[in-house]
Design a protein around this motif. Structure first.
Motif: not given
Length: 373
Positions: A16, A40, A42, A71, A99-100, A102, A127-128, A130
């Motif tokens: 992520g 980033l 995520k 976000d 959520h993301q 940066a 973690w998600q 990318m």
């Protein structure tokens, strides 16, 4: 100080996390010096996200600034002094959803290097991955492109020293404003600002090969995964340091040896850009300003030395200085553009990029969201 470059994709990091821009990874510690370099994150099921940061080679006591967005919200600016900063909370009080976040490095290489490690979530956080494939857009120029001294919508009455902790950089440059504008109309890109203070076309041809100038002279390899390995579009612009160079033309036979210094710098940059980036589109930006000679004749001479296919991949765009908005600050109050001028440039370029058939001409995929193609 020379260090061996390691591709960011080879550095252990959560799925992520994505490094946007040119990141050096010596000793498995990602390092960035260019303005606009971004991390980033995520994730889901975590109310907080944090990371360790280190600021190296900063100029004197000048803080290195980062801006944090959650976000896509309003950036929050944070100053980091030289040294280690453990467990910096980047966002808190978040809902359990996805959520993301940066984290963007502001400022040029001369203001220091930003290093990142050990991102952390809550115990339940996950973690998600990318998966975006946004176009990479590079900008080559001098300090005008990084927003040095864009301290407000109008210029100061007297000179202002740029080496202080109050100055505002990338977040208010035309490059940052263009990136935000593209995202707002559904066309997000990875914007990479390769501009450096004091540079001219000939020196920019050398720095185009570098990963983290001011910290290391390691050569750049390719952009990190996930995402594109090479740039899709490059904006090339001489800037104020080449103010009069654009009026100098080749003397004698039109060959590389007879090109002016300005033209040789443009030729070198274009040669390296074409060699590195397959299917690249290059946009040569031209000023319309009473103090700057017309660059069109010089651009014409340089462009004619490239192959027919390469010439078709070179586009032109003239950007205008609104009357009365040229001034800014530093030793000469007219040395750098103010925020109003940055906004004017960004607006002109955004309108041009999103006009009819322009996206296709730039080689971007069709569709409302580039990131989903």
């Amino acid at each position: 100080m020379a260090q061996q470059a390691v591709a960011p994709a080879d550095v252990a990091q959560p799925e992520g996390m994505k490094l946007v821009g040119r990141w050096l990874s010596p000793d498995a510690l990602p390092t960035a010096t260019y303005a606009g370099s971004t991390i980033l994150f995520k994730f889901k099921h975590s109310s907080t996200v944090s990371a360790d940061f280190k600021v190296a080679d900063s100029k004197g006591s000048q803080d290195l600034f980062i801006s944090v967005t959650v976000d896509g919200g309003k950036p929050v600016r944070m100053g980091l002094s030289r040294g280690d900063h453990r467990g910096v909370i980047l966002a808190s009080g978040l809902s359990p959803g996805i959520h993301q976040v940066a984290v963007r490095k502001e400022g040029e290489p001369g203001f220091g290097a930003l290093q990142v490690a050990a991102p952390k979530l809550d115990v339940a956080g996950r973690w998600q991955a990318m998966t975006d494939n946004r176009p990479v857009v590079e900008v080559i120029g001098d300090s005008d492109a990084t927003g040095i001294c864009a301290l407000g919508p109008v210029s100061p009455d007297s000179a202002v020293d740029i080496w202080n902790s109050a100055w505002a950089s990338e977040a208010v440059s035309w490059v940052g404003l263009l990136e935000a504008g593209l995202a707002a109309v559904g066309h997000p890109v990875d914007m990479v600002d390769l501009a450096i203070s004091g540079s001219k076309t000939e020196s920019e041809g050398d720095t185009y090969d570098l990963t983290a100038p001011g910290f290391s002279d390691a050569k750049f390899g390719e952009y990190s995964a996930p995402g594109r390995k090479h740039a899709s579009v490059v904006f090339l612009w001489g800037g104020g340091n080449d103010r009069h160079g654009g009026g100098e033309l080749a003397g004698g036979t039109l060959t590389y040896e007879h090109l002016s210094r300005f033209e040789k710098g443009i030729f070198m940059q274009l040669t390296k850009i074409f060699a590195r980036n397959p299917d690249i589109r290059v946009v040569l930006l031209e000023y319309t300003d009473p103090t700057i000679p017309d660059w069109t004749p010089a651009y014409n001479q340089v462009q004619s030395l490239f192959s027919e296919d390469e010439q078709k991949r070179i586009l032109r765009l003239r950007v205008y200085d609104p009357l009365g908005k040229q001034d800014a600050c530093e030793i000469d109050p007219k040395g750098h553009p103010n925020l109003a001028l940055h906004a004017a440039w960004a607006g002109q370029i955004l309108q041009w990029m999103t006009s009819a058939d322009r996206l296709q001409q730039l080689g971007f995929p069709n569709g409302e969201e580039w990131g989903e193609n």
